[in-house]
Design a protein around this motif. Sequence first.
Motif, PDB file in Angstrom:
ATOM      1  N   GLY A  39       0.910  -1.437   0.009  1.00 53.56           N
ATOM      2  CA  GLY A  39       0.346   0.101   0.069  1.00 53.56           C
ATOM      3  C   GLY A  39       0.155   1.182   0.366  1.00 53.56           C
ATOM      4  O   GLY A  39       0.130   2.252   0.655  1.00 53.56           O
ATOM      5  N   PHE A  57      -6.788   9.898  -4.003  1.00 52.61           N
ATOM      6  CA  PHE A  57      -5.918   7.617  -3.967  1.00 52.61           C
ATOM      7  C   PHE A  57      -6.821   7.817  -2.607  1.00 52.61           C
ATOM      8  O   PHE A  57      -7.758   8.786  -1.528  1.00 52.61           O
ATOM      9  N   THR A  58      -7.556   6.431  -3.006  1.00 56.43           N
ATOM     10  CA  THR A  58      -9.118   5.877  -1.992  1.00 56.43           C
ATOM     11  C   THR A  58      -9.147   4.600  -2.332  1.00 56.43           C
ATOM     12  O   THR A  58      -8.694   3.802  -3.075  1.00 56.43           O
ATOM     13  N   ASP A  59      -9.285   3.499  -1.523  1.00 61.30           N
ATOM     14  CA  ASP A  59      -9.670   2.299  -1.535  1.00 61.30           C
ATOM     15  C   ASP A  59     -10.918   1.946  -1.894  1.00 61.30           C
ATOM     16  O   ASP A  59     -11.442   0.864  -2.376  1.00 61.30           O
ATOM     17  N   GLY A 109      -4.289   3.943  -2.183  1.00 63.95           N
ATOM     18  CA  GLY A 109      -5.287   3.673  -2.113  1.00 63.95           C
ATOM     19  C   GLY A 109      -4.961   2.338  -3.196  1.00 63.95           C
ATOM     20  O   GLY A 109      -4.196   2.929  -3.918  1.00 63.95           O
ATOM     21  N   ARG A 110      -6.248   2.059  -3.267  1.00 59.57           N
ATOM     22  CA  ARG A 110      -5.879   0.748  -4.351  1.00 59.57           C
ATOM     23  C   ARG A 110      -6.172   1.668  -6.231  1.00 59.57           C
ATOM     24  O   ARG A 110      -6.215   0.913  -7.082  1.00 59.57           O
TER      25      ARG A 110
END
Length: 450
Positions: free
Chosen positions: A75, A215-217, A161-162
């Motif tokens: 991550g 950036f986010t999951d 994030g992913r």
Amino acid sequence: MDTLRRSYAAVPTGEPVRLAKRTSNLFRPRSAPRTPGLDVSGLNGVLSVDPAGRTADVQGMCTYEDLVDATLPHGLMPLVVPQLRTITLGGAVTGLGIESTSFRNGLPHESVRELDVLTGSGEIVTARPDGEHADLFTAFPNSLGSLGYATRLRIELQPVGRYVALRNVRFTQLEALTDAIAEVTATRSWAGEPVDAMDGVMFSPGEAYLVFATFTDGAGPPSDYTGQGIYYRSLRRRTRDVLTAYDYLWRWDTDWFWCSSAFGAQHPVVRRLWPARYRRSDFYHRLVRLEHRHQVAARIDRLRGQPARERVVQDVEIPLDRTADFLRWFAGAVGMNPVWLCPLRLREPAGPGSARSWPLYPLRPGEDYVNIGFWGSVPIAPGAADGDVNRTIERRVSESGGHKSLYSDAYYDRDAFDRLYGGDTWRAVKDRYDPDHRLTGLYEKAVARA
């Protein structure tokens, strides 16, 4: 490391010491080496990743592609990931690099905590921001291998994030675009949403886009621009988009920004036939090197009665308050489009104090800049000489208070070059770490193409 030392010892006294490497992201031709180069084949790996400390120890010839493969499972990502897969860590530090996180994280060398350098005298020293070799640490960025070669670097990492959520915002006035850059740089947000990365594209002075990335999951289904889709074209037709973190980091690599069109790779039929494994910047670069060597396209142009063309491949840093004027001038005087826009500010320290300055590329701490990238060629006008357009751009950049990167053609005289690129500092460090001048000088590399 023993192999590296042996290859250094094998270079005859009086002959220049150079790297033996198969790939390069340089765009200036160089003289052919007369002796074997340094064997760096064993310096291309990730030594370790520390997820808790958010650092990585990386060998100098490790590519960002391999580094990202090692950090993303944790991550994490480097603070700045230059946009092309095969740029190396050592190359990005000694030759500069930039990307969309540079408005808050500066340039790649600003996340280096320490580095081991093979100097021109054959020693390997560990340079840090303070201590015995602080002078080498400070002068190493933009030295282009003229002061030594990085064999190991310890760099900082950041969470990612992913997914990466994108907002593509259109501007019809360049002043509105530069005002938006200033706002996002100051607040790290736009229209109430956080901004983790920011870059853009100008198609014309009346049509430019900034891409605000978060950036986010959690996000919707991601787009894919590694197949038939072409990333830069999406800015014109989508206001929102989502990419995986991996695809975001390499979004420009598949089509070498937009330069793959020069090889026909954006034509729908050609694209379907072009193997995906060859839709990469390093493959396109190999095609360019073949053209430099054999001049096939140039010969065809001559047979067709077309004028010779001048290569105009540059990245320049322009102060934000001069960016709109420079872009309008460039559109009228040079006429190449699109151009890439990447806001930049030297990294602010974590604690009290001002940002560090870097004498061989002396951007001013606390000032906002925009990196403007343009890559292509223009016809040589009747009566003009090859290089005249680049010389005109160099003058305009200097008049605008900016700087240009040295990975491509440069035409400065020595006095101007020393004034712009820290000549006095470079000479002092050169005399200490390479007293016999075994390594080719900075001016000789950047301008004389040695």
